[in-house]
Design a protein around this motif. Sequence first.
Motif, short mmCIF file in Angstrom:
data_model
loop_
_atom_site.label_atom_id
_atom_site.label_comp_id
_atom_site.label_asym_id
_atom_site.label_seq_id
_atom_site.Cartn_x
_atom_site.Cartn_y
_atom_site.Cartn_z
N GLY A 96 76.68 51.21 -16.22
CA GLY A 96 77.27 52.43 -14.81
C GLY A 96 77.38 53.31 -15.04
N GLU A 97 76.69 54.03 -16.15
CA GLU A 97 75.65 55.26 -16.05
C GLU A 97 74.67 55.36 -14.77
N ALA A 98 73.74 53.91 -14.95
CA ALA A 98 72.49 54.10 -14.25
C ALA A 98 73.25 53.49 -12.86
N MET A 99 73.98 53.08 -12.44
CA MET A 99 74.94 52.64 -11.08
C MET A 99 74.81 53.69 -10.47
N ALA A 100 75.33 54.70 -11.67
CA ALA A 100 76.52 56.22 -10.41
C ALA A 100 75.26 56.62 -10.71
N LEU A 101 74.33 57.02 -10.87
CA LEU A 101 73.00 57.53 -11.06
C LEU A 101 72.72 57.48 -9.47
N VAL A 102 71.72 56.90 -9.71
CA VAL A 102 71.82 55.79 -8.72
C VAL A 102 72.41 56.31 -7.60
N SER A 103 73.80 55.11 -7.32
CA SER A 103 74.76 55.00 -5.95
C SER A 103 74.53 56.80 -5.24
N LYS A 104 74.92 57.89 -6.56
CA LYS A 104 75.09 59.28 -5.39
C LYS A 104 74.31 59.65 -5.22
N ALA A 105 72.63 58.85 -5.19
CA ALA A 105 71.61 59.25 -4.33
C ALA A 105 70.79 58.60 -3.44
N GLY A 106 72.20 58.15 -2.86
CA GLY A 106 71.82 56.78 -2.10
C GLY A 106 72.02 55.14 -1.91
N VAL A 107 71.85 54.75 -3.14
CA VAL A 107 70.87 53.69 -2.92
C VAL A 107 72.30 53.19 -2.72
#
Length: 297
Positions: A185-196
């Motif tokens: 969840g932490e990793a997904m939050a990181l990349v999704s906030k960058a637009g991934v």
Amino acid sequence: MKIGFIGLGNMGSAMAANLLSAGHEVLAYNRSRDRVVALAERGATPVPTVAAACEGDVVFTMLADDTAVESVTFGDTGIVAALAPGAIHVSASTISVALSEKLTAAHAEAGQMFVSAPVFGRPEAAAAAKLFVVAAGPHDAVTSLQPAFEAIGQRTYVMSEEPKTANLVKLSGNFLIASVIESLGEAMALVSKAGVDRQTYLELLTSTLFAAPAYQTYGGLLARKQFEPAGFAAHLGLKDVRLVLAAGEQLEVPLPVASLIRDRFLTLLAGGGRDLDWSALGALADWEAGGPRPGSG
């Protein structure tokens, strides 16, 4: 085999149905009678009491927590009082190591046998008879139960002749799953906030570094933000992490990540996520990064 089955929730109903499909006779008991009626339509025999479910050679319990298991096991009308000498109580519930020890001693004193057989797998795996059974108990008892285990699961792992070992292994596995949910969840939050794109990111992970069921299943739920209906509720996840910590304290094994996961579950429950799927734990990072609260849409 004549099998009593106590606890017909999402997991128990599917397990009991698969026992019926394999040709076993099932005596079904549940506090909520609608679950019993549904199973009776598939050939089970409804019984009105816990004691009546103990008329066979084996009784399974698949219940939510220690309190529920103790309530049907002890007392004048409980399993210990009703089960015949030499019969077997199989606990498929995720319970504490301490309760497993208590159950082992109580059944031994009554001339009965106790086997712990918690399972890995969500309700869809239970329905497909694809659970993994983690069994521990007296050798002869575990051997005699193999036909039942084969009816509910795809493989049985026999861990020890001490029932509590299976409970410890199950708790350790649930701790690892919760750790995966949090870190993913932490990793997904990181990349999704960058637009991934979340689904694309998950496909990359599960096709390369982390091609494992835990990442595939819980990553999919996180990517879709699919936390209802709960396959395994968040408050039960918190319960399991607390039991892991209790086992660690008893064995003098520090579990710092488990302490963190406990606090993360408390955050989820405090925010109204008690009855969400425990995969919502991984959505906390997204919420804390400015996204929606888990379960709010």
